[in-house]
Design a protein around this motif. Structure first.
Motif, short mmCIF file in Angstrom:
data_model
loop_
_atom_site.label_atom_id
_atom_site.label_comp_id
_atom_site.label_asym_id
_atom_site.label_seq_id
_atom_site.Cartn_x
_atom_site.Cartn_y
_atom_site.Cartn_z
N PRO A 274 0.82 -1.22 0.00
CA PRO A 274 0.00 0.00 0.00
C PRO A 274 0.86 1.27 0.00
O PRO A 274 0.53 2.25 -0.67
CB PRO A 274 -0.81 -0.10 1.30
N LEU A 275 1.95 1.21 0.74
CA LEU A 275 2.82 2.39 0.83
C LEU A 275 3.45 2.71 -0.53
O LEU A 275 3.45 3.87 -0.99
CB LEU A 275 3.91 2.11 1.87
N LEU A 276 3.95 1.68 -1.17
CA LEU A 276 4.59 1.90 -2.49
C LEU A 276 3.55 2.35 -3.52
O LEU A 276 3.85 3.15 -4.39
CB LEU A 276 5.30 0.63 -2.96
N GLN A 277 2.34 1.84 -3.37
CA GLN A 277 1.30 2.25 -4.31
C GLN A 277 0.97 3.74 -4.15
O GLN A 277 0.80 4.47 -5.12
CB GLN A 277 0.05 1.40 -4.11
N GLN A 278 0.90 4.17 -2.89
CA GLN A 278 0.64 5.59 -2.64
C GLN A 278 1.75 6.44 -3.23
O GLN A 278 1.50 7.49 -3.82
CB GLN A 278 0.58 5.84 -1.13
N ALA A 279 2.98 5.96 -3.04
CA ALA A 279 4.13 6.71 -3.56
C ALA A 279 4.04 6.80 -5.08
O ALA A 279 4.32 7.84 -5.68
CB ALA A 279 5.43 6.05 -3.14
N GLU A 280 3.60 5.72 -5.69
CA GLU A 280 3.50 5.70 -7.15
C GLU A 280 2.44 6.69 -7.62
O GLU A 280 2.65 7.44 -8.57
CB GLU A 280 3.14 4.29 -7.58
N GLU A 281 1.29 6.67 -6.93
CA GLU A 281 0.23 7.61 -7.28
C GLU A 281 0.73 9.04 -7.12
O GLU A 281 0.46 9.91 -7.95
CB GLU A 281 -1.01 7.40 -6.39
N TYR A 282 1.46 9.28 -6.03
CA TYR A 282 1.98 10.62 -5.80
C TYR A 282 2.93 11.02 -6.93
O TYR A 282 2.87 12.13 -7.44
CB TYR A 282 2.69 10.70 -4.44
N ALA A 283 3.79 10.06 -7.32
CA ALA A 283 4.77 10.35 -8.38
C ALA A 283 4.05 10.71 -9.68
O ALA A 283 4.47 11.62 -10.40
CB ALA A 283 5.69 9.15 -8.59
N GLU A 284 2.96 10.04 -9.96
CA GLU A 284 2.20 10.32 -11.16
C GLU A 284 1.62 11.74 -11.12
O GLU A 284 1.71 12.49 -12.07
CB GLU A 284 1.03 9.33 -11.25
N ARG A 285 1.00 12.06 -9.99
CA ARG A 285 0.41 13.39 -9.83
C ARG A 285 1.49 14.46 -9.93
O ARG A 285 1.30 15.49 -10.58
CB ARG A 285 -0.30 13.46 -8.47
N TYR A 286 2.64 14.19 -9.30
CA TYR A 286 3.76 15.12 -9.32
C TYR A 286 4.16 15.42 -10.76
O TYR A 286 4.34 16.57 -11.16
CB TYR A 286 4.91 14.51 -8.53
N ALA A 287 4.26 14.36 -11.57
CA ALA A 287 4.67 14.52 -12.96
C ALA A 287 3.64 15.35 -13.73
O ALA A 287 4.00 16.29 -14.46
CB ALA A 287 4.86 13.16 -13.62
N LEU A 288 2.35 15.02 -13.54
CA LEU A 288 1.29 15.76 -14.23
C LEU A 288 1.29 17.22 -13.83
O LEU A 288 1.19 18.12 -14.67
CB LEU A 288 -0.08 15.15 -13.91
N GLU A 289 1.42 17.46 -12.53
CA GLU A 289 1.39 18.85 -12.05
C GLU A 289 2.58 19.64 -12.57
O GLU A 289 2.45 20.81 -12.91
CB GLU A 289 1.33 18.88 -10.52
N HIS A 290 3.72 18.96 -12.65
CA HIS A 290 4.89 19.68 -13.16
C HIS A 290 4.75 20.02 -14.63
O HIS A 290 5.16 21.09 -15.07
CB HIS A 290 6.17 18.91 -12.85
N GLU A 291 4.12 19.11 -15.35
CA GLU A 291 3.84 19.38 -16.76
C GLU A 291 2.97 20.64 -16.87
O GLU A 291 3.22 21.52 -17.68
CB GLU A 291 3.05 18.20 -17.32
N GLN A 292 1.91 20.69 -16.06
CA GLN A 292 0.99 21.83 -16.12
C GLN A 292 1.66 23.12 -15.65
O GLN A 292 1.41 24.19 -16.19
CB GLN A 292 -0.29 21.56 -15.32
N ARG A 293 2.53 23.01 -14.66
CA ARG A 293 3.28 24.20 -14.22
C ARG A 293 4.13 24.74 -15.36
O ARG A 293 4.24 25.95 -15.54
CB ARG A 293 4.21 23.84 -13.05
N ALA A 294 4.71 23.81 -16.14
CA ALA A 294 5.56 24.23 -17.26
C ALA A 294 4.70 24.96 -18.30
O ALA A 294 5.10 26.01 -18.82
CB ALA A 294 6.25 23.03 -17.88
N VAL A 295 3.50 24.43 -18.58
CA VAL A 295 2.61 25.09 -19.54
C VAL A 295 2.26 26.49 -19.04
O VAL A 295 2.30 27.47 -19.79
CB VAL A 295 1.31 24.27 -19.76
#
Ligand SMILES: Nc1ncnc2c1ncn2[C@@H]1O[C@H](COP(=O)(O)OP(=O)(O)O)[C@@H](O)[C@H]1O
Ligand SMILES: [Mg+2]
Length: 331
Positions: A274-295
Motif C-alpha cells: 500500500p505504501l509503495l502504491q501511494q508513492a507511485e500515485e503521488y509520483a504520477e500526480r507530481y509529474a502531471l502537475e509539473h507538466e501543467q506548471r511548465a505550460v
C-alpha cells in the motif's frame, strides 16, 4: 516594483467553473482591503456564492458591508440583479421613474433581461464600471477597488466586450457614450482580468485559450492564480528513491521504525505494497502537475498559488487565502 497593473482598480476574476473563481474573488477583495481601503465585491451570476462564503444572508441588490479585513479595511458586496440594473439604466438615461415600474409590469424588463442576454451583460459590466468611477462629494473614489466574480473563461471575453458591440450599434447619443465609457475603463490599465486555474490539464488549457482571447480583444490580462495547490511531500530525489528502492529494504526500514516484522507475512511487510502504491500515485500526480506548471510558465504572466485547504472552506480559510495573496504581492 510597482507596475500599472498593481493599481488596477477593477479586478476581474474568471476561470473554468469550479476552480474557485468566487472563492478567489472574495479572498482578493479581502486582500485589497488593507488599512482604510474599501473594496466592493461584485457578483454577476446571481448565485449568492459570496453571501455563502461570508456566512451571511442572501445579498439584496444593494451594496452592503460584509467584512472587515485584517488591518481595518472594509469589504462591501453587491449581487447585481439584471432587472434592477435595467431600471437603474433606464432611469439614468430617460428619467423613467414610474414608467420604469410600468415597463416591469408589462414584462418588458423580463424580455430585455432574459431574451436579450447581450443587454444583460451591458447592464452588469455597466454597473461594475459605475462603481469603479463613482466619487463622493469630496471628489474621492467611493471604492478603492472593485473585484468582480465574473463569468467563466469561455464567456468572459464576450461578456467584457459587449459594450463595444453596443457602441457600434448606437452610434451617437447617451447609450453610445455610456458604452464607450465602460469600454474605456475595461480596456485600460485600470482593469486587470485574472484567471483562476487548477494544476490540471483542462483548466490550464482553458486558461491558455482564455488569455489568447482576452489579448486578441485588447483586454488587460492580469495574473494567473493557481488554486487548490497540494503540498509537495517528495522532491525529485525522494521520487527517484521511490522508483528504485527494493520491497525488502522498505520492509526492513518499517520494521526498524517499530512497525512489526519485516519477513513475509510480518506486519511491516504487509504495509509495503500500500505504501509503495501511494508513492507511485503521488509520483504520477507530481509529474502531471509539473507538466501543467511548465505550460503555465510559458504564458509569461505572474503566477500565484493558493493552497488547498484540507479542512474545506470557511470564513477563517478565506482570510487565510487573503493573507496568502497579500504575501505574494497581488494586493
Ligand atoms: N483553496 C481552496 N481550498 C479548499 N477548497 C476550496 C478552495 N478554493 C475553492 N474551494 C472550494 O471549491 C468549490 C468551488 O469553489 P468556487 O469558488 O465556488 O468555484 P467557482 O466560483 O469557480 O465555481 C467550493 O466548494 C469551494 O469552497
Ligand atoms: Mg462561482
Amino acid at each position: 516594483m510597482v507596475t500599472l497593473e498593481d493599481v488596477s482598480r477593477l479586478q476581474v476574476v474568471s476561470g473554468k467553473g469550479g476552480t474557485g473563481k468566487t472563492t478567489v474573488a472574495a479572498a482578493l477583495a479581502l486582500a485589497l482591503a488593507t488599512a482604510g481601503k474599501r473594496t466592493l465585491l461584485v457578483e454577476v451570476e446571481g448565485r449568492q456564492g459570496i453571501a455563502q462564503l461570508f456566512e451571511t444572508q442572501a445579498l439584496p441588490y444593494e451594496e452592503r458591508k460584509i467584512a472587515v479585513a485584517s488591518g481595518g479595511g472594509e469589504v462591501y458586496a453587491l449581487a447585481i440583479d439584471p432587472e434592477l440594473a435595467l431600471l437603474d439604466y433606464l432611469q439614468m438615461f430617460y428619467k423613467l421613474g414610474g414608467a420604469g415600474r410600468a415597463l416591469k409590469k408589462l414584462g418588458a424588463i423580463d424580455f430585455a433581461t432574459t431574451i436579450a442576454p447581450g443587454l444583460r451583460d451591458v447592464l452588469l459590466t455597466g454597473k461594475a464600471c459605475e462603481a469603479v468611477r463613482r466619487k463622493d462629494k469630496n471628489g474621492r473614489f467611493v471604492y478603492d477597488y472593485v473585484v468582480m466574480d465574473a463569468p467563466p473563461t469561455g464567456r468572459v471575453t464576450r461578456f467584457l466586450n459587449v459594450n463595444d458591440e453596443v457602441a457600434g450599434l448606437a452610434r451617437i447619443g447617451p447609450i453610445h457614450n455610456q458604452a464607450q465609457a465602460v469600454m474605456r475603463v475595461l480596456k485600460s490599465p485600470e482593469t486587470a482580468v485574472h484567471l483562476v486555474t487548477l494544476l490540471e490539464e483542462m483548466p490550464v488549457q482553458e486558461t491558455a485559450d482564455g488569455i489568447a482571447e482576452l489579448r486578441a480583444a485588447k483586454l488587460p490580462v492580469g495574473r494567473v492564480i493557481v488554486n487548490m495547490v497540494r503540498p509537495e511531500v517528495l522532491d525529485e530525489g525522494g521520487l527517484e528513491l521511490v522508483r528504485t528502492v527494493s520491497r525488502s529494504s522498505v520492509a526492513r526500514s518499517l520494521s526498524a521504525a517499530g512497525l512489526g516484522g519485516a519477513r513475509r507475512g510480518g506486519h511491516a511487510e504487509r504495509l509495503v505494497d500500500p505504501l509503495l502504491q501511494q508513492a507511485e500515485e503521488y509520483a504520477e500526480r507530481y509529474a502531471l502537475e509539473h507538466e501543467q506548471r511548465a505550460v503555465l510558465g510559458e504564458l509569461d504572466l505572474p503566477l500565484h498559488e493558493l493552497p488547498l485547504l484540507a479542512e474545506g472552506m470557511d470564513l477563517a480559510g478565506l482570510y487565510q487565502l487573503a493573507n496568502e495573496l497579500r504575501k505574494q504581492g497581488i494586493a
